[in-house]
Design an enzyme around this catalytic site. Structure first.
Site, PDB file in Angstrom:
ATOM      1  CB  SER A   8      -1.108  11.027  -3.285  1.00 37.17           C
ATOM      2  OG  SER A   8      -1.625  12.208  -2.714  1.00 37.17           O
ATOM      3  CB  ALA A 251      -5.100   2.862   4.152  1.00 37.19           C
ATOM      4  CE  LYS A 252      -3.006   6.403  -2.594  1.00 34.69           C
ATOM      5  NZ  LYS A 252      -2.178   7.425  -3.230  1.00 34.69           N
ATOM      6  NE  ARG A 253      -3.128   0.160   6.957  1.00 33.81           N
ATOM      7  CZ  ARG A 253      -3.479   1.398   7.281  1.00 33.81           C
ATOM      8  NH1 ARG A 253      -2.830   2.418   6.737  1.00 33.81           N
ATOM      9  NH2 ARG A 253      -4.456   1.652   8.126  1.00 33.81           N
ATOM     10  CG  ASP A 255      -1.193  -3.442  -1.920  1.00 33.17           C
ATOM     11  OD1 ASP A 255      -1.573  -2.257  -1.845  1.00 33.17           O
ATOM     12  OD2 ASP A 255       0.007  -3.768  -1.969  1.00 33.17           O
TER      13      ASP A 255
END
Length: 278
Positions: A8, A251-253, A255
């Site tokens: 996504s 998770a995408k957090r 970074d």
């Protein structure tokens, strides 16, 4: 063999994404098959063109090449709508106007406990009777839920992943009790992850679905939908997850583990493969 990677575009790809993409790519290439790319951008509020462009850049940097054109979910809304209309006309869906707070309130009632399913709190069926389709009624523009009591059947699917190898059983009773009436269309999206992924896998002719073991519970929903819609059931391969130092799934957090940062710091694709245990 036809596999796929379906990210996504809502944030940067991290080490977990790299692991998933490489597994799908390498399985297909080893079998002389195809590796396809799908962009799962039905969440239009969070999907950004810049993140989609970054996905292409990161995959190319990893040395992964996909076959054929990229499939984008945002371009397949008519296909999702047609399927929903078919299920609605067959009486397999009902309209749901419950908010998240409504569901939490019903689920936390003393006599109910707090049952959890693959999508979080198990839906208590509040709208099942009042939201049912009536003859000639058009598809309503609200959330639509699947009548699991009418959709589920007993059966099994083929699993080749290291943690769940074999043919896991799916029972109608457990789908009703432990999964419940899942959402097949959200008002703001016109579809849901469960419906879109099943229709897209069929459209792309996916023979082997590679995914993280955290999605194992959702696979029963997808197999149920595939049987209901008369679609081929792929072989499923649930692989392990890449976790941080505390054991939490990336998770995408996260970074700090974004592939772009590793690349900027001088890492090579071979370094990434070593970091994820490949």
């Amino acid at each position: 063999m036809i596999t796929r990677f379906a990210p996504s575009p809502t944030g940067p790809l991290h080490l977990g994404h790299a692991y998933a993409a490489i597994v799908a790519h390498d399985m297909a290439r080893a079998a002389g098959g195809q590796f396809l790319l799908r962009i799962e951008d039905i969440d239009r509020a969070r999907s950004k063109p810049a993140w989609e462009a970054q996905i292409y850049e990161d995959l190319r940097w990893l040395g992964l090449r996909w076959d054929g054109a990229v499939l984008r979910q945002s371009e397949r809304l008519p296909a999702y709508r047609a399927c929903l209309e078919k299920l609605w006309a067959a009486g397999l869906l009902y309209a749901c106007t419950c908010t998240r707070r409504d569901i939490e309130a019903a689920a936390s009632a003393p006599q109910e406990g707090v049952p959890l399913g693959p999508d979080g709190l198990l839906y208590p069926g509040t709208c099942r009777a009042r939201g049912a389709a009536r003859p000639g009624q058009p598809l309503p523009e609200v959330a639509l839920r699947l009548r699991m009591d009418l959709a589920a059947t007993d059966g099994a699917f083929t699993e080749t992943g290291p943690a769940h190898r074999g043919r896991p059983e799916i029972s109608r009773d457990s789908m009703i009790r432990d999964v419940g009436d899942v959402v097949l269309a959200r008002r703001e999206m016109g579809t849901s992850y469960h419906l879109a992924v099943v229709l897209d896998d069929a459209a792309q002719g996916i023979t082997h679905v590679t995914r993280g073991e955290d999605l194992f519970a959702a696979t029963a929903i997808h197999v149920t939908l595939q049987r209901l819609l008369g679609l081929a059931v792929p072989v499923y391969h649930h692989h392990g997850l890449i976790r941080d130092d505390q054991g939490k799934r990336l998770a995408k957090r996260d970074d700090a583990r974004a592939l772009a940062k590793y690349r900027a710091e001088g890492a090579t694709p071979e370094d990434i493969r070593r970091l994820v245990g490949l």
